[in-house]
Design a protein around this motif. Structure first.
Motif, PDB file in Angstrom:
ATOM      1  N   GLY A 102     -16.721  11.659  -5.901  1.00  0.00           N
ATOM      2  CA  GLY A 102     -16.191  12.460  -6.993  1.00  0.00           C
ATOM      3  C   GLY A 102     -17.074  12.493  -8.209  1.00  0.00           C
ATOM      4  O   GLY A 102     -18.144  11.882  -8.255  1.00  0.00           O
ATOM      5  N   SER A 103     -16.590  13.216  -9.205  1.00  0.00           N
ATOM      6  CA  SER A 103     -17.308  13.355 -10.473  1.00  0.00           C
ATOM      7  C   SER A 103     -16.309  13.406 -11.616  1.00  0.00           C
ATOM      8  O   SER A 103     -15.175  13.846 -11.453  1.00  0.00           O
ATOM      9  CB  SER A 103     -18.169  14.620 -10.470  1.00  0.00           C
ATOM     10  OG  SER A 103     -17.371  15.770 -10.238  1.00  0.00           O
ATOM     11  N   VAL A 104     -16.765  12.917 -12.751  1.00  0.00           N
ATOM     12  CA  VAL A 104     -15.967  12.928 -13.977  1.00  0.00           C
ATOM     13  C   VAL A 104     -16.773  13.626 -15.060  1.00  0.00           C
ATOM     14  O   VAL A 104     -17.956  13.336 -15.248  1.00  0.00           O
ATOM     15  CB  VAL A 104     -15.621  11.497 -14.441  1.00  0.00           C
ATOM     16  CG1 VAL A 104     -14.892  11.519 -15.778  1.00  0.00           C
ATOM     17  CG2 VAL A 104     -14.793  10.776 -13.388  1.00  0.00           C
ATOM     18  N   SER A 111     -11.433  12.835 -20.280  1.00  0.00           N
ATOM     19  CA  SER A 111     -12.063  12.843 -18.967  1.00  0.00           C
ATOM     20  C   SER A 111     -11.228  13.619 -17.956  1.00  0.00           C
ATOM     21  O   SER A 111     -10.003  13.649 -18.029  1.00  0.00           O
ATOM     22  CB  SER A 111     -12.228  11.412 -18.448  1.00  0.00           C
ATOM     23  OG  SER A 111     -13.072  10.646 -19.278  1.00  0.00           O
ATOM     24  N   ASP A 112     -11.927  14.219 -16.978  1.00  0.00           N
ATOM     25  CA  ASP A 112     -11.247  14.704 -15.781  1.00  0.00           C
ATOM     26  C   ASP A 112     -11.833  13.968 -14.580  1.00  0.00           C
ATOM     27  O   ASP A 112     -12.794  13.207 -14.716  1.00  0.00           O
ATOM     28  CB  ASP A 112     -11.356  16.215 -15.631  1.00  0.00           C
ATOM     29  CG  ASP A 112     -12.790  16.684 -15.360  1.00  0.00           C
ATOM     30  OD1 ASP A 112     -13.590  15.942 -14.740  1.00  0.00           O
ATOM     31  OD2 ASP A 112     -13.119  17.806 -15.759  1.00  0.00           O
ATOM     32  N   TRP A 113     -11.271  14.192 -13.397  1.00  0.00           N
ATOM     33  CA  TRP A 113     -11.787  13.540 -12.196  1.00  0.00           C
ATOM     34  C   TRP A 113     -11.547  14.474 -11.020  1.00  0.00           C
ATOM     35  O   TRP A 113     -10.397  14.790 -10.703  1.00  0.00           O
ATOM     36  CB  TRP A 113     -11.067  12.202 -11.978  1.00  0.00           C
ATOM     37  CG  TRP A 113     -11.659  11.339 -10.898  1.00  0.00           C
ATOM     38  CD1 TRP A 113     -12.956  11.290 -10.488  1.00  0.00           C
ATOM     39  CD2 TRP A 113     -10.945  10.375 -10.095  1.00  0.00           C
ATOM     40  NE1 TRP A 113     -13.110  10.365  -9.488  1.00  0.00           N
ATOM     41  CE2 TRP A 113     -11.899   9.781  -9.227  1.00  0.00           C
ATOM     42  CE3 TRP A 113      -9.630   9.956 -10.035  1.00  0.00           C
ATOM     43  CZ2 TRP A 113     -11.547   8.803  -8.300  1.00  0.00           C
ATOM     44  CZ3 TRP A 113      -9.287   8.967  -9.123  1.00  0.00           C
ATOM     45  CH2 TRP A 113     -10.238   8.397  -8.276  1.00  0.00           C
ATOM     46  N   ALA A 114     -12.635  14.926 -10.392  1.00  0.00           N
ATOM     47  CA  ALA A 114     -12.557  15.782  -9.207  1.00  0.00           C
ATOM     48  C   ALA A 114     -13.075  14.990  -8.021  1.00  0.00           C
ATOM     49  O   ALA A 114     -14.177  14.440  -8.087  1.00  0.00           O
ATOM     50  CB  ALA A 114     -13.396  17.043  -9.408  1.00  0.00           C
ATOM     51  N   THR A 115     -12.299  14.908  -6.929  1.00  0.00           N
ATOM     52  CA  THR A 115     -12.664  14.029  -5.818  1.00  0.00           C
ATOM     53  C   THR A 115     -12.408  14.680  -4.470  1.00  0.00           C
ATOM     54  O   THR A 115     -11.611  15.621  -4.343  1.00  0.00           O
ATOM     55  CB  THR A 115     -11.867  12.715  -5.844  1.00  0.00           C
ATOM     56  OG1 THR A 115     -10.494  12.995  -5.580  1.00  0.00           O
ATOM     57  CG2 THR A 115     -12.000  12.019  -7.170  1.00  0.00           C
TER      58      THR A 115
END
Length: 201
Positions: A102-104, A111-115
């Motif tokens: 993932g990436s933040v 912050s966001d978090w895509a995984t």
């Protein structure tokens, strides 16, 4: 790459830099996150970066994390501008079955978090961090040759000189050895968009 160009934003207690290879041993309760959902602010992960005013480039690095074993153990690429403006990409250990690739992206303190889930047996990953002015693309690869886009983002504070590099951390009660190698800078591998034209001003 000339690793003498890289400077610690936060230096870990245990690390080694030699022959184009960097090893970081993480400390427990180290992380990067700002506010969103969890409502806490963690800003103490070791970060090793270089500066650049170049507006079009790609940075590539191989990460190895054979020793990661505890929830949220992670290592990867980072662009850390300050505590409230940064991005990172990594594989985060979850359990014996799967991990989160993932990436933040953190803009103005949120912050966001895509995984996506990947198999827990994967213990190395390549990343390619690309800049086109104040927009950025993160891509990943299993072999360092064929890269897949993870995300495109805009950084509000990322329009001038930036810092970018690597990080490793263990947010919970854990420690592991992260290894970084085969780092290089190239011309921007993220090509200009060739589809819909921009709107007229």
């Amino acid at each position: 790459m000339d690793l003498t160009q890289f400077k610690w934003t936060r230096e870990p207690e245990s690390f080694d830099i030699s022959d184009g290879r960097i090893e970081i041993v993480t400390k427990p309760h180290t992380d990067l996150w700002q506010r969103t959902y969890y409502h806490f602010r963690n800003d103490n992960a070791p970060v090793l970066q270089m500066e650049s005013e170049e507006r079009f480039f790609s940075f590539i690095v191989k990460t190895e994390f054979a020793e990661s074993h505890h929830r949220f153990d992670q290592c990867g690429i980072v662009m850390y501008l300050d505590g409230e403006n940064w991005l990172k990409a990594s594989v985060e250990y979850e359990n014996d079955t799967f991990q989160h690739l993932g990436s933040v992206v953190t803009n103005h303190g949120y912050s966001d978090w895509a995984t996506t889930e990947i198999d827990a047996s994967i213990k190395s990953m390549w990343y390619r961090f690309s800049r086109r002015e104040d927009d950025y693309c993160i891509a990943c690869s299993r072999d360092g040759v064929s890269f897949q886009q993870m995300r495109i983002c805009h950084m509000y504070q990322g329009d001038k000189k930036i810092q970018f590099g690597i990080y490793a951390c263990s947010p919970e009660e854990s420690s592991f050895r992260a290894v970084f190698s085969e780092m290089r800078l190239t011309e921007c591998q993220w090509k200009a968009h060739d589809g819909q034209k921009p709107e007229e001003a």
